[in-house]
Design a protein around this motif. Structure first.
Motif, mmCIF file in Angstrom:
data_model
loop_
_atom_site.group_PDB
_atom_site.id
_atom_site.type_symbol
_atom_site.label_atom_id
_atom_site.label_comp_id
_atom_site.label_asym_id
_atom_site.label_seq_id
_atom_site.Cartn_x
_atom_site.Cartn_y
_atom_site.Cartn_z
ATOM 1 N N TRP A 1 0.037 11.327 -8.597
ATOM 2 C CA TRP A 1 -1.017 11.503 -8.445
ATOM 3 C C TRP A 1 -0.971 11.647 -6.799
ATOM 4 C CZ3 TRP A 1 -5.692 12.206 -10.983
ATOM 5 C CH2 TRP A 1 -6.673 12.321 -10.312
ATOM 6 N N GLN A 2 -0.311 10.663 -6.210
ATOM 7 C CA GLN A 2 -0.288 10.621 -4.551
ATOM 8 C C GLN A 2 1.052 10.117 -4.189
ATOM 9 O OE1 GLN A 2 -3.312 11.150 -2.988
ATOM 10 N NE2 GLN A 2 -2.900 10.757 -1.063
ATOM 11 N N ALA B 1 0.055 10.878 -14.163
ATOM 12 C CA ALA B 1 -0.724 10.509 -13.249
ATOM 13 C C ALA B 1 -0.197 9.164 -12.308
ATOM 14 C CB ALA B 1 -2.312 10.002 -13.594
ATOM 15 N N ARG B 2 0.288 8.583 -13.233
ATOM 16 C CA ARG B 2 0.977 7.160 -12.575
ATOM 17 C C ARG B 2 2.079 7.606 -11.705
ATOM 18 N NH1 ARG B 2 1.427 1.813 -13.290
ATOM 19 N NH2 ARG B 2 -0.125 2.008 -14.789
ATOM 20 N N MET B 3 2.773 8.816 -11.769
ATOM 21 C CA MET B 3 4.071 8.924 -10.924
ATOM 22 C C MET B 3 3.882 10.078 -10.067
ATOM 23 S SD MET B 3 7.225 8.246 -13.699
ATOM 24 C CE MET B 3 6.180 9.021 -15.213
ATOM 25 N N ARG C 1 -0.577 12.039 -19.955
ATOM 26 C CA ARG C 1 -1.393 12.410 -18.645
ATOM 27 C C ARG C 1 -1.403 11.277 -17.919
ATOM 28 N NH1 ARG C 1 -1.928 16.848 -16.790
ATOM 29 N NH2 ARG C 1 -4.112 16.543 -16.196
ATOM 30 N N ALA C 2 -1.598 10.021 -18.739
ATOM 31 C CA ALA C 2 -1.694 8.920 -17.719
ATOM 32 C C ALA C 2 -0.436 8.660 -17.245
ATOM 33 C CB ALA C 2 -2.143 7.825 -18.769
ATOM 34 N N ASN D 1 -0.912 13.096 -25.942
ATOM 35 C CA ASN D 1 -1.499 13.917 -24.689
ATOM 36 C C ASN D 1 -2.037 13.012 -23.655
ATOM 37 O OD1 ASN D 1 -2.242 16.095 -22.904
ATOM 38 N ND2 ASN D 1 -4.208 16.189 -23.636
ATOM 39 N N LEU D 2 -2.836 12.221 -24.027
ATOM 40 C CA LEU D 2 -3.682 11.344 -23.249
ATOM 41 C C LEU D 2 -2.610 10.147 -22.536
ATOM 42 C CD1 LEU D 2 -6.946 10.552 -25.039
ATOM 43 C CD2 LEU D 2 -6.503 11.749 -22.965
ATOM 44 N N PHE E 1 -5.284 18.024 -12.145
ATOM 45 C CA PHE E 1 -5.731 16.901 -12.746
ATOM 46 C C PHE E 1 -7.294 17.425 -12.692
ATOM 47 C CE2 PHE E 1 -2.063 14.550 -11.157
ATOM 48 C CZ PHE E 1 -1.572 14.001 -12.491
ATOM 49 N N LEU E 2 -7.731 18.535 -12.051
ATOM 50 C CA LEU E 2 -9.086 19.023 -12.313
ATOM 51 C C LEU E 2 -9.093 20.068 -13.083
ATOM 52 C CD1 LEU E 2 -10.825 18.488 -8.831
ATOM 53 C CD2 LEU E 2 -11.204 17.620 -10.813
ATOM 54 N N MET E 3 -8.265 20.299 -13.999
ATOM 55 C CA MET E 3 -8.384 21.570 -14.978
ATOM 56 C C MET E 3 -8.746 20.772 -16.257
ATOM 57 S SD MET E 3 -5.256 23.808 -13.111
ATOM 58 C CE MET E 3 -5.466 25.274 -13.990
ATOM 59 N N THR E 4 -9.115 21.776 -17.250
ATOM 60 C CA THR E 4 -9.214 21.202 -18.719
ATOM 61 C C THR E 4 -7.908 21.446 -19.067
ATOM 62 O OG1 THR E 4 -9.810 23.514 -19.476
ATOM 63 C CG2 THR E 4 -11.640 21.938 -18.767
ATOM 64 N N ASP E 5 -7.436 21.027 -20.258
ATOM 65 C CA ASP E 5 -6.164 20.989 -20.888
ATOM 66 C C ASP E 5 -5.999 22.504 -21.103
ATOM 67 O OD1 ASP E 5 -5.425 18.225 -20.997
ATOM 68 O OD2 ASP E 5 -6.627 18.083 -22.983
ATOM 69 N N GLU F 1 -3.720 14.224 -29.746
ATOM 70 C CA GLU F 1 -4.523 13.597 -28.646
ATOM 71 C C GLU F 1 -3.975 12.305 -28.062
ATOM 72 O OE1 GLU F 1 -8.700 12.678 -29.486
ATOM 73 O OE2 GLU F 1 -9.315 13.168 -27.358
#
Lengths: 387, 265
Positions: free
Chosen positions: B182-183, B178-180, B174-175, B170-171, B136-140, B167
């Motif tokens: 991230w943390q 992240a939902r599943m 990615r979302a 991809n977005l 999540f801190l890298m460009t595609d 696009e």
């Protein structure tokens, strides 16, 4: 117009070249660059500056919250607000704002703000934000839950302030068997609520619907005017006319004898602010899920986070006002008329600007600018009110 | 005859895109965070011996994003519904990366519907001290290059991903990721406690230079799942199904055949 003194409290001794090499002052910029001896002096200087600004006639002071960054040393703004409450002899104290979704217990904001409102004997302004994307990297909160957590935390805090406790709260993200905060706010039913945003249309829509004061962060004045128009339109749709008091513009002002001197003096500090302290890659600013696909595409296409800016460009765009007393008066008046706001959230310190310069700036604004704006309303509104 | 069909099916109030091709025992393939994509060479090869079923996860690509989708466990439960809706009895379950994590979560709940389990570069476990890149801190572009031992292999993927039509997908992907994930980042701290319950033949496939979910995590799955086999391909990153296609197909097919022989004997 009300003019508040807004401080970001940057760690101004940060090595700007090291920030540039790292690509950002946020998240990955090592805190080994933080020297607590210097940081301690900065905290006291900054609090002194805010107290001085109010002594000199500013209408109040504003703090905010950011995490894991040299951009601002205020991860817990309530601590600094608490220190200020005992020293401010007049004026308002605003936290703009606490980032609600980052909290696993938003009731602590209901408590913290209620204490501050008591300490300020009702001169406290409560700001709520989602926090920028970087905070989600810093605090390990899922960005895709940001909006839902904000909505629920806001709902919980408002109920905690306005409904007699104890009562139970059962949300998706937050559950409490006993909501019953002591103390309750000094102001009834609760402190004024201000909503800072970068200009998200859903936030503007919501703030207008709730009749909360909307604060536009760092943006060119034409963009500010457009967002404020959106707010007024939304107010119309909700069956009322928005007043200029519901709109606040966050800016930076620097005043010196002439335009030339002002630009020369402010340049290194403003350019360090915008090109080093503020900069971050888009992945940091907008983690996936933080905002809608449409907004995400807009920001990615604009590549806003990558551009370097000069002081001249920022002045030209009306992001900041820098110049002689006359120039600053004229521009602030023109911008007030253009965008129709009645509150200016003004940074007198930015980037690497040292204490002596900040104090001179506060003096110059107090003497040359504040008196001219004390009773000034945006042109159109004054006329409308007179009719 | 077309190599595969594409359809949309509705399960648990959620319409998902489904690709399916080949004949033989059913093989349910669970894709990773980059999405289901198109019918890939790997899918085509596996379809030579199996009925290959590739759903696109809820939240990804052309599939719906249902209100109930909060975490990886929701996907694990959802796929039980999918198996039932498709009228399947037992499947060869193959999951890569995020899909591997879903497959592992399914298997610790029950192996009622699972004939064999294959986890490829799977997320889901964390081992202290094992360094993982932060996707999540890298460009595609950087992320895709980091997927491979040979970064040149990323270029066609990058070209596809950066096309304007890709696009939105991809977005969206990615979302959902992240939902599943991230943390806690890319794992479930409770999963390791129950992997010992998995009682079906299990194959673990990794690349030796996986920087996202390093092969050390494959060793941890092997330690925790009784009787699991681990295959680590040399000079291979996070996508063995792309970077070592022949070896990958051979390993999966060989494992499934051996498992069938064992259960027959």
């Amino acid at each position: 117009m009300k003019i508040f003194n807004f401080h970001l409290m940057p760690y101004q001794h940060a090595d700007v070249d090291a920030i540039r090499r790292n690509g950002s002052a946020w998240i990955t910029f090592s805190n080994s660059h933080y020297d607590a001896q210097k940081g301690a002096e900065l905290y006291h200087d900054y609090l002194d500056q805010l107290e001085y600004a109010v002594e000199r006639g500013f209408d109040g002071v504003c703090l905010n919250e950011h995490h894991t960054t040299a951009y601002g040393m205020m991860p817990i703004p309530g601590v600094l607000a608490g220190a200020l409450t005992r020293r401010l002899k007049r004026g308002k104290l605003a936290i703009l704002g606490r980032a609600l979704p980052l909290l696993n217990n938003p009731l602590m904001v209901a408590e913290e703000y209620a204490i501050l409102d008591n300490l300020m004997r009702g001169n406290f302004i409560a700001g709520f934000v989602r926090g920028i994307g970087a905070e989600y990297h810093a605090m390990g909160i899922n960005p895709s839950e940001s909006q839902a957590r904000f909505d629920e935390a806001h709902d919980l805090i408002l109920r905690a302030w306005t409904e007699p406790g104890p009562f139970a709260y059962e949300g998706k993200h937050y559950q409490f068997r006993y909501v019953n905060p002591w103390p309750t706010p000094y102001q009834k039913p609760h402190p004024p609520i201000w909503i800072p945003s970068q200009g998200s249309s859903s936030t503007i829509e919501w703030a207008a619907k709730m009749r909360y004061t909307y604060c536009q962060t760092l943006s060119p004045i034409a963009t500010v005017a457009r967002f404020f128009d959106m707010y007024r339109e939304q107010a119309d749709r909700n069956g009322y006319q928005a007043t200029p008091d519901q709109l606040a513009w966050s800016n930076s002002i620097y005043v010196a004898e002439t335009d030339e001197i002002a630009i020369r003096n402010a340049r290194p500090h403003l350019e360090a602010f915008v090109n080093a302290f503020l900069k971050m890659p888009v992945e940091m600013l907008l983690p996936p899920g933080y905002t809608s696909t449409e907004s995400m595409k807009r920001v990615r296409a604009a590549k806003v986070t990558g551009k370097s800016q000069t002081i001249e460009q920022m002045i030209e765009a009306g992001v900041v006002i820098i110049g002689s007393p006359n120039t600053v008066r004229e521009k602030l008046a023109a911008y007030q008329d253009l965008a129709g706001f009645n509150t200016s959230l003004t940074k007198t310190q930015f980037g690497t600007m040292p204490d002596s310069m900040v104090r001179e700036n506060i003096d110059a604004i107090a003497e040359e600018i504040l008196p001219y704006f004390r009773d000034r309303l945006p042109e159109g509104t004054a006329k409308a009110a007179a009719e | 005859m077309p190599s595969h069909t594409e359809s949309s099916i509705e399960v648990a109030g959620c319409a998902i895109r489904l690709m399916r091709g080949g004949e033989g025992a059913p093989l349910l393939f669970l894709h990773g965070a980059s999405g289901a994509g198109g019918w890939s060479p790997m899918m085509a090869r596996l379809a030579e011996s199996h009925d290959v079923i590739v759903p696109e996860h809820p939240g990804f690509g052309a599939s719906d994003t249902p209100d109930w989708l909060d975490n990886i466990h929701d996907l694990a439960h959802f796929y039980v519904d999918v198996i039932r809706a498709l009228g399947l009895d037992r499947v060869h379950l193959v999951g890569v990366s995020l899909g591997g994590w879903v497959a592992a979560e399914m298997a610790v709940r029950s192996t009622r519907y699972i004939e064999t389990l294959t986890l490829v570069s799977a997320a889901g476990l964390h081992v202290k001290g094992v360094e993982q890149l932060d996707p999540f801190l890298m460009t595609d572009e950087d992320r895709l290059r980091a997927f491979f031992w040979d970064p040149a292999l990323a270029e066609p993927m990058i070209a596809r991903l950066l096309s304007p039509e890709a696009e939105d997908v991809n977005l969206k992907n990615r979302a959902a990721t992240a939902r599943m994930t991230w943390q806690p980042r890319g794992h479930d701290p409770n999963l390791h406690k129950w992997l010992h319950q998995i009682d079906v033949p299990t194959l673990l496939v990794w690349g030796d230079t996986d920087r996202m979910f390093p092969a050390r995590l494959g060793e941890e799955f092997k330690r925790l799942i009784p009787g699991a086999e681990l295959v680590v391909f040399p000079q291979c990153g996070h996508l063995p199904q792309v970077e070592k296609l022949d070896a990958f197909v051979g390993a999966v097919r060989g494992f499934i055949e051996r498992s069938a022989d064992r259960s027959a004997s």
